[in-house]
Write a protein that holds these residues in place. Sequence first.
Motif, PDB file in Angstrom:
ATOM      1  N   PRO A 131       0.827  -1.214   0.000  1.00  7.96           N
ATOM      2  CA  PRO A 131       0.000   0.000   0.000  1.00  7.96           C
ATOM      3  C   PRO A 131       0.862   1.265   0.000  1.00  7.96           C
ATOM      4  O   PRO A 131       2.024   1.240   0.419  1.00  7.96           O
ATOM      5  N   LEU A 132       0.292   2.352  -0.477  1.00  5.89           N
ATOM      6  CA  LEU A 132       0.995   3.630  -0.489  1.00  5.89           C
ATOM      7  C   LEU A 132       1.213   4.112   0.944  1.00  5.89           C
ATOM      8  O   LEU A 132       0.270   4.199   1.734  1.00  5.89           O
ATOM      9  N   ASP A 133       2.476   4.415   1.281  1.00  8.54           N
ATOM     10  CA  ASP A 133       2.818   4.926   2.612  1.00  8.54           C
ATOM     11  C   ASP A 133       2.584   6.434   2.609  1.00  8.54           C
ATOM     12  O   ASP A 133       3.457   7.214   2.213  1.00  8.54           O
ATOM     13  N   GLU A 134       1.427   6.862   3.045  1.00  7.96           N
ATOM     14  CA  GLU A 134       1.058   8.261   2.953  1.00  7.96           C
ATOM     15  C   GLU A 134       1.899   9.139   3.863  1.00  7.96           C
ATOM     16  O   GLU A 134       2.195  10.302   3.526  1.00  7.96           O
ATOM     17  N   ASP A 135       2.300   8.628   5.026  1.00  6.62           N
ATOM     18  CA  ASP A 135       3.156   9.413   5.921  1.00  6.62           C
ATOM     19  C   ASP A 135       4.500   9.697   5.263  1.00  6.62           C
ATOM     20  O   ASP A 135       5.042  10.809   5.377  1.00  6.62           O
ATOM     21  N   GLN A 136       5.050   8.685   4.584  1.00  7.51           N
ATOM     22  CA  GLN A 136       6.333   8.884   3.897  1.00  7.51           C
ATOM     23  C   GLN A 136       6.193   9.881   2.754  1.00  7.51           C
ATOM     24  O   GLN A 136       7.090  10.682   2.493  1.00  7.51           O
ATOM     25  N   VAL A 137       5.047   9.864   2.054  1.00 11.12           N
ATOM     26  CA  VAL A 137       4.803  10.814   0.971  1.00 11.12           C
ATOM     27  C   VAL A 137       4.764  12.236   1.519  1.00 11.12           C
ATOM     28  O   VAL A 137       5.357  13.164   0.936  1.00 11.12           O
ATOM     29  N   ARG A 138       4.093  12.428   2.652  1.00 11.05           N
ATOM     30  CA  ARG A 138       4.012  13.775   3.230  1.00 11.05           C
ATOM     31  C   ARG A 138       5.383  14.248   3.705  1.00 11.05           C
ATOM     32  O   ARG A 138       5.731  15.437   3.564  1.00 11.05           O
ATOM     33  N   GLU A 139       6.162  13.336   4.230  1.00 11.64           N
ATOM     34  CA  GLU A 139       7.524  13.695   4.644  1.00 11.64           C
ATOM     35  C   GLU A 139       8.367  14.103   3.429  1.00 11.64           C
ATOM     36  O   GLU A 139       9.130  15.077   3.475  1.00 11.64           O
ATOM     37  N   MET A 140       8.224  13.350   2.331  1.00 14.72           N
ATOM     38  CA  MET A 140       8.943  13.692   1.101  1.00 14.72           C
ATOM     39  C   MET A 140       8.506  15.070   0.604  1.00 14.72           C
ATOM     40  O   MET A 140       9.340  15.901   0.191  1.00 14.72           O
ATOM     41  N   ALA A 141       7.208  15.339   0.650  1.00 10.97           N
ATOM     42  CA  ALA A 141       6.686  16.629   0.180  1.00 10.97           C
ATOM     43  C   ALA A 141       7.223  17.771   1.024  1.00 10.97           C
ATOM     44  O   ALA A 141       7.568  18.845   0.494  1.00 10.97           O
ATOM     45  N   ARG A 142       7.312  17.570   2.337  1.00 10.02           N
ATOM     46  CA  ARG A 142       7.861  18.623   3.200  1.00 10.02           C
ATOM     47  C   ARG A 142       9.324  18.897   2.859  1.00 10.02           C
ATOM     48  O   ARG A 142       9.785  20.049   2.862  1.00 10.02           O
ATOM     49  N   GLY A 143      10.063  17.830   2.523  1.00  8.41           N
ATOM     50  CA  GLY A 143      11.462  18.006   2.126  1.00  8.41           C
ATOM     51  C   GLY A 143      11.578  18.803   0.833  1.00  8.41           C
ATOM     52  O   GLY A 143      12.476  19.648   0.682  1.00  8.41           O
ATOM     53  N   ILE A 144      10.681  18.532  -0.113  1.00  8.15           N
ATOM     54  CA  ILE A 144      10.682  19.287  -1.375  1.00  8.15           C
ATOM     55  C   ILE A 144      10.359  20.756  -1.109  1.00  8.15           C
ATOM     56  O   ILE A 144      10.991  21.656  -1.678  1.00  8.15           O
ATOM     57  N   ARG A 145       9.389  21.001  -0.210  1.00 13.18           N
ATOM     58  CA  ARG A 145       9.010  22.376   0.103  1.00 13.18           C
ATOM     59  C   ARG A 145      10.158  23.122   0.765  1.00 13.18           C
ATOM     60  O   ARG A 145      10.443  24.281   0.443  1.00 13.18           O
ATOM     61  N   GLU A 146      10.865  22.461   1.686  1.00 13.12           N
ATOM     62  CA  GLU A 146      11.984  23.099   2.379  1.00 13.12           C
ATOM     63  C   GLU A 146      13.150  23.358   1.439  1.00 13.12           C
ATOM     64  O   GLU A 146      13.859  24.364   1.563  1.00 13.12           O
ATOM     65  N   LYS A 147      13.337  22.457   0.482  1.00 14.02           N
ATOM     66  CA  LYS A 147      14.425  22.622  -0.491  1.00 14.02           C
ATOM     67  C   LYS A 147      14.177  23.854  -1.351  1.00 14.02           C
ATOM     68  O   LYS A 147      15.111  24.590  -1.695  1.00 14.02           O
ATOM     69  N   GLY A 148      12.927  24.065  -1.746  1.00 21.92           N
ATOM     70  CA  GLY A 148      12.544  25.282  -2.434  1.00 21.92           C
ATOM     71  C   GLY A 148      13.083  25.451  -3.831  1.00 21.92           C
ATOM     72  O   GLY A 148      13.101  26.572  -4.352  1.00 21.92           O
ATOM     73  N   GLU A 149      13.527  24.376  -4.484  1.00 23.69           N
ATOM     74  CA  GLU A 149      14.099  24.494  -5.824  1.00 23.69           C
ATOM     75  C   GLU A 149      13.238  23.847  -6.903  1.00 23.69           C
ATOM     76  O   GLU A 149      13.373  24.166  -8.082  1.00 23.69           O
ATOM     77  N   ILE A 150      12.368  22.937  -6.513  1.00 27.28           N
ATOM     78  CA  ILE A 150      11.541  22.218  -7.478  1.00 27.28           C
ATOM     79  C   ILE A 150      10.386  23.093  -7.934  1.00 27.28           C
ATOM     80  O   ILE A 150       9.667  23.686  -7.126  1.00 27.28           O
ATOM     81  N   GLU A 151      10.198  23.184  -9.288  1.00 21.50           N
ATOM     82  CA  GLU A 151       9.150  24.036  -9.855  1.00 21.50           C
ATOM     83  C   GLU A 151       7.962  23.245 -10.392  1.00 21.50           C
ATOM     84  O   GLU A 151       6.887  23.804 -10.623  1.00 21.50           O
ATOM     85  N   ALA A 152       8.159  21.946 -10.619  1.00 17.67           N
ATOM     86  CA  ALA A 152       7.079  21.094 -11.128  1.00 17.67           C
ATOM     87  C   ALA A 152       7.409  19.653 -10.771  1.00 17.67           C
ATOM     88  O   ALA A 152       8.584  19.290 -10.611  1.00 17.67           O
ATOM     89  N   LEU A 153       6.383  18.817 -10.661  1.00 16.86           N
ATOM     90  CA  LEU A 153       6.570  17.415 -10.284  1.00 16.86           C
ATOM     91  C   LEU A 153       5.991  16.491 -11.347  1.00 16.86           C
ATOM     92  O   LEU A 153       4.900  16.734 -11.870  1.00 16.86           O
ATOM     93  N   ALA A 154       6.741  15.437 -11.657  1.00 15.97           N
ATOM     94  CA  ALA A 154       6.285  14.394 -12.576  1.00 15.97           C
ATOM     95  C   ALA A 154       6.174  13.096 -11.784  1.00 15.97           C
ATOM     96  O   ALA A 154       7.165  12.626 -11.212  1.00 15.97           O
ATOM     97  N   VAL A 155       4.984  12.513 -11.734  1.00 16.88           N
ATOM     98  CA  VAL A 155       4.725  11.304 -10.953  1.00 16.88           C
ATOM     99  C   VAL A 155       4.542  10.127 -11.893  1.00 16.88           C
ATOM    100  O   VAL A 155       3.690  10.166 -12.787  1.00 16.88           O
ATOM    101  N   ASN A 156       5.336   9.081 -11.692  1.00 16.42           N
ATOM    102  CA  ASN A 156       5.271   7.907 -12.562  1.00 16.42           C
ATOM    103  C   ASN A 156       5.492   6.660 -11.718  1.00 16.42           C
ATOM    104  O   ASN A 156       6.640   6.252 -11.471  1.00 16.42           O
ATOM    105  N   LEU A 157       4.417   6.055 -11.246  1.00 19.65           N
ATOM    106  CA  LEU A 157       4.500   4.868 -10.414  1.00 19.65           C
ATOM    107  C   LEU A 157       4.369   3.606 -11.258  1.00 19.65           C
ATOM    108  O   LEU A 157       3.686   3.600 -12.288  1.00 19.65           O
ATOM    109  N   LEU A 158       4.995   2.544 -10.812  1.00 20.88           N
ATOM    110  CA  LEU A 158       5.027   1.291 -11.549  1.00 20.88           C
ATOM    111  C   LEU A 158       3.616   0.726 -11.740  1.00 20.88           C
ATOM    112  O   LEU A 158       2.829   0.655 -10.789  1.00 20.88           O
ATOM    113  N   PHE A 159       3.285   0.370 -12.989  1.00 20.44           N
ATOM    114  CA  PHE A 159       2.012  -0.232 -13.366  1.00 20.44           C
ATOM    115  C   PHE A 159       0.796   0.628 -13.010  1.00 20.44           C
ATOM    116  O   PHE A 159      -0.314   0.123 -12.843  1.00 20.44           O
TER     117      PHE A 159
END
Length: 674
Positions: A131-159
């Motif tokens: 199953p999708l680990d939603e807590d880990q996803v939110r932690e990853m998102a917070r890291g992206i927000r703190e980094k402040g360099e990403i302007e767009a996201l491309a999501v490509n999950l297996l199958f």
Amino acid sequence: MAGQSVGVDVGGTFTDFVAYDPDKQEVRVWKNLSTPVNPTEGVLTGLSSLNEGIGNLRLGTTVATNAILERKGARVGYVTTRGFRDIPFIQRGNRKHHYDSLWTKSKPLMKRRDCFEVVERIMADGSVLTPLDEDQVREMARGIREKGEIEALAVNLLFSYVNPVHELRLKQILAEELPDIPVSLSYEVLPKWKEYERASTTIADSFVKPLVANYLRDLESRLGQRGGIDSLSIIKSNGGEMTAGAAADAPIHMTVSGPTGGVVAAKHIAGQLGVDHLVTFDMGGTSTDCSTVVGGRESFTTNFEIEFGVPIQVPMIDIRTIGAGGGSIAWIDKGGMLRVGPESAGASPGPACYAQGGERPTVTDANVILGRISPENFLGGAMALDVDAARKAMATVAAPLGLSVEEAALAVLRIVSNNMTGALRAVLTERGLDPRDFALLAFGGAGPLHVADLMREASIPTGVVPNHPGQFSAFGFIMTDARVDLERTVQMTSATFDADRANEVMGQLVNDSLANLKAQGYDAGLSVHRTLELRYLGQNYELEVPLGFETFDADTARQAWNTFHELHKARFGFNIPREVIEIITFKCTAISVNATPELPTLESADGPAAPDGSRRVTFDDGPAEAAVYQRHNLRDGHDITGPALIEEPASVTVLLAGQNLVVDRYGNMIITNT
């Protein structure tokens, strides 16, 4: 009173305009130099000459294409299943040059340090292993927000193309955690198999999304300030139109926006002439584009690469492009050989004859030197050309080769003709089509200049120069319908065919495509076309099979298999009637048909065509005095024998000795070899 339909084609050198007044049934065309730094300026400059109201403005633009080619898009974060972050970098095992030990792969449109993995796993049958680990996803998102360099996201999950549940949930979480960062989902962009192709296409969509959104926002704002425009539509790579909002949401569909208009208009011309096989030849200032219309249908593909190893697999008209245009620069390589292109002088500084600072010789300079283009009548006299500057530039390649300026100019035209013949072979002989069965439709500002040479070079018996060839792609935009192409990979075989599952998938595609059109405001003249991508089990490439039915059952499935066998034999010369057939992709096209302009016809000629004079032109077999005609003076039935020049504001048609030209009732000029 209905507003005018206006088509705008933003090219690398010129921005072309076509306005159709449905009340008067009149077409007006014009063009001005493009403004590459800010394309909106060129559009607004051209529209300033139009005082009447505009019902619908249809725009074809290269803004997305140029951003990818020049690597000037957004900084993309790539989100994928844990363990698969290197897919965009591993790419494929194929090489551009098999024996070049120094060749390196094309770089992806994002950096490896901007790749993020999430804990989840869906299996090939769509079942959820992890199953999708939603807590880990939110932690990853917070890291992206703190980094402040990403302007767009491309999501490509297996199958995810089999079961999108994790991608859809991930998009919801990212919208909550990163509301200001646009997200591209592979399930929404390209729900098909082949992991790298899906990743590359989704990344490309994300790469241009902020740029295109800002461009369209600025364009709509500036057009709003101008006023007098009811609606704005953007031309898609599949030849259809979409609203500006839809374009901002899915900018990858704008990748080959501009050239599609010429193919759409070519379908109309093929119907006018009753021609079953037409090959298009669109030569502008920067590039040459070729495509085909066979049996009244354009050719589509999803096998497209913006550059080698960087595929973009959304549905688009199959157009092959080479770097050969009027602005293509002639140069001498290290071996002392004369070459032409792919580098172009563009709109600024442009060819040397433009007298805007260009010092290198181009194809346009060669045509001016040889007398094919009148320096006093370029763009209808709106722009004077400098012959001395063209000769001075050509001398820089003529002298090292021991040639006169005229000999070098002829060599430039021979080389560019050979390059363009290669582009025609790519859409004809490489696909098993015989050039002798086709008519060559030449347009673009430079197309009519080279159609006669190309007919002989490529063994094509008939050439056609349509009305307004210099603005023909923009002309096609006023004939464009709204169109949505959706596809999804769901693997089955003829031996284990599940009609219920097939009906479920195709039904969803039909409903989604119609809903997409209606959400944009297109609800008139709706039609749906269904196709399957099929192959024999074990093959590596698929054939597209049109379906003449709406529902799958035992009889209609058998009909699809039989059609595939027939198409396979026609394409490859054999079939295997008892072999198992594999279904790869379900495809659906929904179209909302717009009203087709009613174009005027010419009066019948009451005598032979009268030339305005003559001009000395240098051909391959030497100089000759060529009669010069003005196209606006020609009438239905006029017959001209070469050598001759037919001038119009945005182009010149060159007719060689031994060739004949006849004007039809619609104003098309039809060339044959005598």
